[in-house]
Scaffold this motif. Structure first.
Motif, PDB file in Angstrom:
ATOM      1  N   ARG A 182      59.033 -18.989 -43.889  1.00  0.00           N
ATOM      2  CA  ARG A 182      60.051 -17.649 -44.028  1.00  0.00           C
ATOM      3  C   ARG A 182      60.307 -17.271 -45.344  1.00  0.00           C
ATOM      4  O   ARG A 182      60.302 -15.858 -45.680  1.00  0.00           O
ATOM      5  CB  ARG A 182      61.127 -18.080 -43.239  1.00  0.00           C
ATOM      6  CG  ARG A 182      61.114 -18.210 -41.650  1.00  0.00           C
ATOM      7  CD  ARG A 182      62.374 -18.224 -40.957  1.00  0.00           C
ATOM      8  NE  ARG A 182      63.340 -19.309 -41.410  1.00  0.00           N
ATOM      9  CZ  ARG A 182      63.210 -20.538 -41.046  1.00  0.00           C
ATOM     10  NH1 ARG A 182      62.284 -20.890 -40.108  1.00  0.00           N
ATOM     11  NH2 ARG A 182      64.085 -21.596 -41.441  1.00  0.00           N
ATOM     12  N   MET A 183      60.535 -17.974 -46.321  1.00  0.00           N
ATOM     13  CA  MET A 183      60.748 -17.703 -47.728  1.00  0.00           C
ATOM     14  C   MET A 183      59.714 -16.779 -48.235  1.00  0.00           C
ATOM     15  O   MET A 183      60.098 -15.709 -48.944  1.00  0.00           O
ATOM     16  CB  MET A 183      61.109 -18.997 -48.298  1.00  0.00           C
ATOM     17  CG  MET A 183      62.358 -19.725 -48.156  1.00  0.00           C
ATOM     18  SD  MET A 183      62.413 -21.226 -49.100  1.00  0.00           S
ATOM     19  CE  MET A 183      62.470 -20.860 -50.898  1.00  0.00           C
ATOM     20  N   ALA A 184      58.361 -17.354 -47.925  1.00  0.00           N
ATOM     21  CA  ALA A 184      57.296 -16.482 -48.788  1.00  0.00           C
ATOM     22  C   ALA A 184      56.992 -15.437 -47.813  1.00  0.00           C
ATOM     23  O   ALA A 184      56.002 -14.471 -48.433  1.00  0.00           O
ATOM     24  CB  ALA A 184      56.096 -17.518 -48.809  1.00  0.00           C
ATOM     25  N   GLY A 185      57.646 -15.257 -46.576  1.00  0.00           N
ATOM     26  CA  GLY A 185      56.931 -14.019 -45.914  1.00  0.00           C
ATOM     27  C   GLY A 185      55.644 -14.133 -45.384  1.00  0.00           C
ATOM     28  O   GLY A 185      54.870 -12.978 -45.311  1.00  0.00           O
ATOM     29  N   VAL A 186      55.258 -15.407 -45.134  1.00  0.00           N
ATOM     30  CA  VAL A 186      53.720 -15.627 -44.600  1.00  0.00           C
ATOM     31  C   VAL A 186      53.702 -16.186 -43.079  1.00  0.00           C
ATOM     32  O   VAL A 186      54.847 -16.946 -42.742  1.00  0.00           O
ATOM     33  CB  VAL A 186      52.856 -16.251 -45.303  1.00  0.00           C
ATOM     34  CG1 VAL A 186      52.768 -15.670 -46.966  1.00  0.00           C
ATOM     35  CG2 VAL A 186      53.422 -17.618 -45.704  1.00  0.00           C
ATOM     36  N   THR A 187      52.784 -16.343 -42.506  1.00  0.00           N
ATOM     37  CA  THR A 187      52.772 -17.140 -41.080  1.00  0.00           C
ATOM     38  C   THR A 187      52.685 -18.439 -41.686  1.00  0.00           C
ATOM     39  O   THR A 187      52.186 -18.969 -42.810  1.00  0.00           O
ATOM     40  CB  THR A 187      51.407 -16.578 -40.242  1.00  0.00           C
ATOM     41  OG1 THR A 187      50.334 -16.848 -40.958  1.00  0.00           O
ATOM     42  CG2 THR A 187      51.729 -15.058 -40.001  1.00  0.00           C
ATOM     43  N   LYS A 188      52.916 -19.545 -40.589  1.00  0.00           N
ATOM     44  CA  LYS A 188      52.714 -20.996 -41.000  1.00  0.00           C
ATOM     45  C   LYS A 188      51.175 -21.235 -41.325  1.00  0.00           C
ATOM     46  O   LYS A 188      51.065 -22.096 -41.834  1.00  0.00           O
ATOM     47  CB  LYS A 188      53.211 -21.868 -39.688  1.00  0.00           C
ATOM     48  CG  LYS A 188      53.452 -23.253 -39.995  1.00  0.00           C
ATOM     49  CD  LYS A 188      54.165 -23.987 -38.955  1.00  0.00           C
ATOM     50  CE  LYS A 188      54.224 -25.409 -39.476  1.00  0.00           C
ATOM     51  NZ  LYS A 188      55.081 -26.156 -38.218  1.00  0.00           N
TER      52      LYS A 188
END
Length: 223
Positions: A182-188
């Motif tokens: 969430r912090m990086a704005g990417v999917t897991k």
């Protein structure tokens, strides 16, 4: 109590006198495991600092299915925006084990700010810093590739929670992959791909007990 208040990001630049005044309007409260502190969409009026124990913050759909957003432990805090705007909660919070808290009501906090203008200015400066940080994050999401965003947020997380020794930062807590994604704005899945690559080139070493970053390999262009 003063040392605990000083750890709260919103209060970290307050003077000792201001922290003392703040402590005078805080209450110490204990809650049993399973207690729901507040529910999503309820009006918010209380800020919580965990003295001992743990809390999960979560959302749920109409079918009752939960998605845990964060798990907070001793020293953590949550709900601070309620001190200022009193808007509805964006998630629910439930006590996971018998826990002790410092609580602060928004109405008491606003009254204190009115009495201490210098304190109001310090709080405003911290909120401005956060807005700038948010602007930087938006820029990253727009112009910076996923790999660089993951690495940048790993470094930010490490600097906040780790201990540096030479070129290595050691963090004694396990990586929360959902939070980092969430912090990086990417999917897991993208996050895990980057993490595996960083481990392969020995920039990152992750274990169930924590992780470390090798800054010398990072500077040498390994990433």
């Amino acid at each position: 109590m003063l040392s605990l208040l000083h750890q709260v990001p919103l209060f970290k630049h307050l003077s000792d006198d201001q922290l003392t005044r703040l402590s005078e309007i805080c209450s110490r409260k204990g809650f049993k495991a399973g207690t729901v502190l507040f529910r999503e969409k309820e009006p918010g009026d209380v800020f919580y600092i965990i003295v001992s124990g743990s809390v999960k913050v979560f959302t749920s759909n109409s079918g009752g299915e939960e998605k845990i957003l964060s798990v907070f432990q001793a020293g953590d805090n949550f709900g601070e925006l309620s001190l200022i705007d009193g808007k509805p909660r964006s998630a629910s919070a439930q006590v996971l084990e018998d826990s002790m808290f410092l609580t602060l009501r928004g109405s008491d906090f606003i009254q204190l700010l009115r009495a201490l203008p210098d304190m109001s200015l310090t709080i405003m400066q911290e909120l401005c810093r956060r807005i700038r940080e948010t602007n930087d994050h938006v820029y990253d999401l727009t112009f910076v590739d996923a790999r660089t965003r993951v690495l940048k947020n790993l470094i930010i997380f490490a600097n906040r929670n780790g201990i540096r020794s030479g070129n290595t930062i050691q963090i004694r807590i396990a990586l929360n992959y959902d939070e980092l994604a969430r912090m990086a704005g990417v999917t897991k899945s993208v996050l895990m791909e980057v993490v595996r690559d960083l481990e392969r080139i020995h920039i990152l070493n992750a274990t169930p007990q924590g992780f470390s970053l090798d800054l010398s390999k990072l500077r040498s262009g390994g990433a």
